[in-house]
Design a protein around this motif. Structure first.
Motif, PDB file in Angstrom:
ATOM      1  N   THR A 129       0.846  -1.186   0.000  1.00  0.00           N
ATOM      2  CA  THR A 129       0.000   0.000   0.000  1.00  0.00           C
ATOM      3  C   THR A 129       0.883   1.238   0.000  1.00  0.00           C
ATOM      4  O   THR A 129       2.056   1.169  -0.374  1.00  0.00           O
ATOM      5  CB  THR A 129      -0.981  -0.047   1.206  1.00  0.00           C
ATOM      6  OG1 THR A 129      -1.819   1.096   1.189  1.00  0.00           O
ATOM      7  CG2 THR A 129      -0.232  -0.122   2.530  1.00  0.00           C
ATOM      8  N   TYR A 130       0.330   2.375   0.409  1.00  0.00           N
ATOM      9  CA  TYR A 130       1.106   3.623   0.387  1.00  0.00           C
ATOM     10  C   TYR A 130       0.544   4.592   1.407  1.00  0.00           C
ATOM     11  O   TYR A 130      -0.675   4.766   1.503  1.00  0.00           O
ATOM     12  CB  TYR A 130       1.059   4.251  -1.006  1.00  0.00           C
ATOM     13  CG  TYR A 130       2.060   5.367  -1.223  1.00  0.00           C
ATOM     14  CD1 TYR A 130       3.382   5.076  -1.539  1.00  0.00           C
ATOM     15  CD2 TYR A 130       1.677   6.695  -1.105  1.00  0.00           C
ATOM     16  CE1 TYR A 130       4.309   6.094  -1.741  1.00  0.00           C
ATOM     17  CE2 TYR A 130       2.592   7.718  -1.311  1.00  0.00           C
ATOM     18  CZ  TYR A 130       3.911   7.416  -1.626  1.00  0.00           C
ATOM     19  OH  TYR A 130       4.820   8.425  -1.820  1.00  0.00           O
ATOM     20  N   ARG A 131       1.440   5.194   2.156  1.00  0.00           N
ATOM     21  CA  ARG A 131       1.037   6.221   3.124  1.00  0.00           C
ATOM     22  C   ARG A 131       0.964   7.560   2.393  1.00  0.00           C
ATOM     23  O   ARG A 131       1.987   8.153   2.074  1.00  0.00           O
ATOM     24  CB  ARG A 131       2.042   6.266   4.279  1.00  0.00           C
ATOM     25  CG  ARG A 131       1.922   7.491   5.147  1.00  0.00           C
ATOM     26  CD  ARG A 131       2.774   7.420   6.390  1.00  0.00           C
ATOM     27  NE  ARG A 131       4.176   7.162   6.176  1.00  0.00           N
ATOM     28  CZ  ARG A 131       5.085   8.062   5.819  1.00  0.00           C
ATOM     29  NH1 ARG A 131       4.720   9.307   5.554  1.00  0.00           N
ATOM     30  NH2 ARG A 131       6.358   7.734   5.694  1.00  0.00           N
ATOM     31  N   GLU A 141       5.574  10.849  -7.420  1.00  0.00           N
ATOM     32  CA  GLU A 141       5.307   9.577  -6.749  1.00  0.00           C
ATOM     33  C   GLU A 141       3.975   9.643  -6.015  1.00  0.00           C
ATOM     34  O   GLU A 141       3.169   8.699  -6.072  1.00  0.00           O
ATOM     35  CB  GLU A 141       6.426   9.266  -5.764  1.00  0.00           C
ATOM     36  CG  GLU A 141       6.207   7.982  -4.976  1.00  0.00           C
ATOM     37  CD  GLU A 141       7.305   7.748  -3.949  1.00  0.00           C
ATOM     38  OE1 GLU A 141       8.415   7.359  -4.361  1.00  0.00           O
ATOM     39  OE2 GLU A 141       7.058   7.972  -2.751  1.00  0.00           O
ATOM     40  N   LEU A 142       3.729  10.744  -5.330  1.00  0.00           N
ATOM     41  CA  LEU A 142       2.479  10.909  -4.588  1.00  0.00           C
ATOM     42  C   LEU A 142       1.287  10.899  -5.529  1.00  0.00           C
ATOM     43  O   LEU A 142       0.270  10.245  -5.261  1.00  0.00           O
ATOM     44  CB  LEU A 142       2.522  12.212  -3.785  1.00  0.00           C
ATOM     45  CG  LEU A 142       1.325  12.518  -2.902  1.00  0.00           C
ATOM     46  CD1 LEU A 142       1.115  11.433  -1.860  1.00  0.00           C
ATOM     47  CD2 LEU A 142       1.496  13.872  -2.230  1.00  0.00           C
ATOM     48  N   GLU A 143       1.389  11.596  -6.643  1.00  0.00           N
ATOM     49  CA  GLU A 143       0.289  11.638  -7.612  1.00  0.00           C
ATOM     50  C   GLU A 143      -0.005  10.247  -8.173  1.00  0.00           C
ATOM     51  O   GLU A 143      -1.166   9.891  -8.392  1.00  0.00           O
ATOM     52  CB  GLU A 143       0.641  12.601  -8.744  1.00  0.00           C
ATOM     53  CG  GLU A 143       0.650  14.071  -8.325  1.00  0.00           C
ATOM     54  CD  GLU A 143       1.217  14.961  -9.411  1.00  0.00           C
ATOM     55  OE1 GLU A 143       1.537  14.449 -10.514  1.00  0.00           O
ATOM     56  OE2 GLU A 143       1.366  16.172  -9.160  1.00  0.00           O
ATOM     57  N   ARG A 200      -4.234   5.488  -7.318  1.00  0.00           N
ATOM     58  CA  ARG A 200      -4.526   4.132  -6.855  1.00  0.00           C
ATOM     59  C   ARG A 200      -5.319   4.124  -5.553  1.00  0.00           C
ATOM     60  O   ARG A 200      -5.402   3.095  -4.873  1.00  0.00           O
ATOM     61  CB  ARG A 200      -3.212   3.367  -6.657  1.00  0.00           C
ATOM     62  CG  ARG A 200      -2.361   3.276  -7.905  1.00  0.00           C
ATOM     63  CD  ARG A 200      -0.995   2.665  -7.602  1.00  0.00           C
ATOM     64  NE  ARG A 200      -0.158   2.616  -8.788  1.00  0.00           N
ATOM     65  CZ  ARG A 200       1.118   2.229  -8.791  1.00  0.00           C
ATOM     66  NH1 ARG A 200       1.692   1.846  -7.657  1.00  0.00           N
ATOM     67  NH2 ARG A 200       1.812   2.217  -9.906  1.00  0.00           N
ATOM     68  N   CYS A 201      -5.890   5.260  -5.204  1.00  0.00           N
ATOM     69  CA  CYS A 201      -6.642   5.413  -3.955  1.00  0.00           C
ATOM     70  C   CYS A 201      -7.648   4.270  -3.776  1.00  0.00           C
ATOM     71  O   CYS A 201      -8.431   3.974  -4.686  1.00  0.00           O
ATOM     72  CB  CYS A 201      -7.372   6.747  -3.956  1.00  0.00           C
ATOM     73  SG  CYS A 201      -8.598   6.927  -2.647  1.00  0.00           S
ATOM     74  N   PRO A 202      -7.640   3.604  -2.631  1.00  0.00           N
ATOM     75  CA  PRO A 202      -8.548   2.461  -2.433  1.00  0.00           C
ATOM     76  C   PRO A 202     -10.019   2.830  -2.506  1.00  0.00           C
ATOM     77  O   PRO A 202     -10.836   2.032  -2.977  1.00  0.00           O
ATOM     78  CB  PRO A 202      -8.164   1.936  -1.045  1.00  0.00           C
ATOM     79  CG  PRO A 202      -7.409   3.039  -0.392  1.00  0.00           C
ATOM     80  CD  PRO A 202      -6.733   3.803  -1.479  1.00  0.00           C
ATOM     81  N   LEU A 203     -10.391   4.031  -2.055  1.00  0.00           N
ATOM     82  CA  LEU A 203     -11.797   4.435  -2.129  1.00  0.00           C
ATOM     83  C   LEU A 203     -12.216   4.661  -3.572  1.00  0.00           C
ATOM     84  O   LEU A 203     -13.304   4.240  -3.994  1.00  0.00           O
ATOM     85  CB  LEU A 203     -12.049   5.704  -1.306  1.00  0.00           C
ATOM     86  CG  LEU A 203     -12.263   5.487   0.186  1.00  0.00           C
ATOM     87  CD1 LEU A 203     -10.928   5.300   0.906  1.00  0.00           C
ATOM     88  CD2 LEU A 203     -13.020   6.662   0.801  1.00  0.00           C
ATOM     89  N   GLY A 204     -11.353   5.332  -4.347  1.00  0.00           N
ATOM     90  CA  GLY A 204     -11.684   5.595  -5.742  1.00  0.00           C
ATOM     91  C   GLY A 204     -11.811   4.321  -6.548  1.00  0.00           C
ATOM     92  O   GLY A 204     -12.698   4.191  -7.402  1.00  0.00           O
ATOM     93  N   ARG A 205     -10.962   3.347  -6.263  1.00  0.00           N
ATOM     94  CA  ARG A 205     -11.001   2.084  -7.012  1.00  0.00           C
ATOM     95  C   ARG A 205     -12.316   1.353  -6.758  1.00  0.00           C
ATOM     96  O   ARG A 205     -12.966   0.879  -7.697  1.00  0.00           O
ATOM     97  CB  ARG A 205      -9.826   1.200  -6.612  1.00  0.00           C
ATOM     98  CG  ARG A 205      -9.718  -0.057  -7.444  1.00  0.00           C
ATOM     99  CD  ARG A 205      -8.591  -0.960  -6.988  1.00  0.00           C
ATOM    100  NE  ARG A 205      -7.283  -0.338  -7.100  1.00  0.00           N
ATOM    101  CZ  ARG A 205      -6.142  -0.995  -6.944  1.00  0.00           C
ATOM    102  NH1 ARG A 205      -6.151  -2.287  -6.661  1.00  0.00           N
ATOM    103  NH2 ARG A 205      -4.983  -0.372  -7.052  1.00  0.00           N
ATOM    104  N   LEU A 206     -12.719   1.268  -5.485  1.00  0.00           N
ATOM    105  CA  LEU A 206     -13.971   0.574  -5.173  1.00  0.00           C
ATOM    106  C   LEU A 206     -15.175   1.366  -5.678  1.00  0.00           C
ATOM    107  O   LEU A 206     -16.155   0.775  -6.140  1.00  0.00           O
ATOM    108  CB  LEU A 206     -14.081   0.337  -3.666  1.00  0.00           C
ATOM    109  CG  LEU A 206     -15.313  -0.450  -3.212  1.00  0.00           C
ATOM    110  CD1 LEU A 206     -15.416  -1.788  -3.919  1.00  0.00           C
ATOM    111  CD2 LEU A 206     -15.305  -0.643  -1.701  1.00  0.00           C
TER     112      LEU A 206
END
Length: 378
Positions: A265-267, A285-287, A292-298
């Motif tokens: 994952t990523y902090r 890197e942050l962008e 890959r934000c977990p909320l956006g993916r779901l």
């Protein structure tokens, strides 16, 4: 003569470069023979619940950061970006399994029913420990890196000796793998076949050091050297995390010994609110990881299934507002402890050393009191 070591032969770790996942970044499902059998119960209602969990946890995390910035908390360790890893784990285990965590697993605490006051008190400095571990089957957060792995293995061995079906879960970050405690715990777990799940959230940074400084090959290889089977999973895919956690728990409960999960994952935020991540990582890197934000993916997956996103967002906002309001009220209600309370609940029985220290403290504080003028009322 010293020579520069050659680059590691990554052919030796073929198959681990791409973590297991079932949701692509665009939200589409992909088949996975390892995880698919554990996802047969997934329906729209379950997906909706996982999304709401992650949305509320993110709101709780953001509110805690805001409270720290306002001076209401002394410190806070954000988990933004790691919601899927923690919610996927939490929603795969029965509440009798005992969790032993570091300081960043506040999503697990929320899922286990820890109240806002209990969650925030230690970060405000009004208590030495946030909650009753046995009320929530979750130990209070461990700040000493990796120490909780020993606690988890000891608990698992005790549960095994008593013939119980419960397992222990040790949660830690990638940086903890360089600590002796974690490696010693894995030795004990493997040697005694302890029913414990080692759950590593590889968020790519041990404070300010990138993970490749300490691990030139996937972290999931480390436990295999102790004889512990391992899964490397996309930690931003909540369905993959739930399935992998179910897989590991069933393996352990079947008497096959410990397992290890590396959640990649990523902090997205700082290590803690006293950290400035812009000093050691770049915006590109942050962008990349924000996409890959977990909320956006779901959310994209739910949209493809025809879910009512407007209703979902409204429910997420309602629950988030309820949770953050409770946090604000809880912080305001936390009373400052008396200085002498630091001697309470240190040991289960009285101890001469602690009694002596308490008496010395009382004498010291009494010596600071202003002297009374002769004849004046006490």
């Amino acid at each position: 003569m010293l020579t520069t070591p050659s680059a590691p032969d990554h052919d030796l770790v073929a198959g681990l470069d791409t973590p297991l996942h079932v949701l692509r970044e665009d939200g589409t499902r992909r088949p996975d023979p390892t995880l698919d059998p554990l996802l047969r119960d997934v329906d729209l209602e379950l997906l909706r619940g996982l999304y709401l969990d992650m949305a509320v946890v993110r709101a709780i995390d953001d509110e805690a950061v805001a409270l720290q910035r306002q001076g209401e908390l002394g410190l806070w360790p954000p988990l933004r970006g790691q919601e899927a890893a923690q919610i996927g784990l939490a929603r795969s285990l029965p509440e009798t399994d005992f969790l032993f965590t570091s300081y960043r697993e506040n999503a697990l605490a929320w899922c286990r029913g820890v109240s806002p006051g209990e969650m925030l008190a230690v970060w405000r400095g009004t208590t030495l420990s946030g909650w009753d571990p046995f009320a929530h089957h979750m130990a209070t957060p461990q700040v000493i890196i990796g120490a909780q792995t020993h606690h988890a293995v000891g608990y698992a061995m005790a549960a095994q000796a008593q013939g119980e079906d419960d397992i222990a879960v040790a949660c830690f970050g990638d940086g903890a793998l360089s600590q002796g405690d974690v490696n010693e715990a894995m030795v004990f777990a493997a040697s005694f076949h302890a029913p414990v799940l080692f759950f590593c959230q590889n968020n790519h940074y041990a404070i300010s050091e990138p993970v490749d400084v300490q691990a030139t090959v996937p972290i999931a290889l480390r436990p295999t050297g102790f004889g512990i089977p391992s899964l490397r999973v996309d930690g931003n895919d909540v369905l993959a995390m739930r399935a992998a956690s179910l897989y590991a728990a069933r393996h352990i409960r079947a008497g096959k010994g410990p397992m290890f999960i590396e959640a990649v994952t990523y902090r997205l935020g700082p290590h803690t609110t006293s950290d400035d991540p812009s000093r050691y990582r770049d915006e590109k890197e942050l962008e990349r990881w924000e996409r890959r934000c977990p909320l956006g993916r779901l959310e994209r997956h739910l949209e493809q299934l025809g879910a009512d996103l407007e209703e979902l967002h409204g429910e997420a906002e309602r629950r988030s507002q309820e949770a953050t309001t409770a946090m604000q009220e809880a912080v305001a209600a936390l009373a400052s402890p008396t200085p002498e309370s630091m001697f309470e609940n240190v040991l289960s029985t009285e101890h001469p050393g602690l009694i002596r220290q308490r008496e010395q403290f009382r004498a010291f504080t009494a010596s600071l009191a202003p002297e009374q003028a002769e004849g004046s009322p006490a």
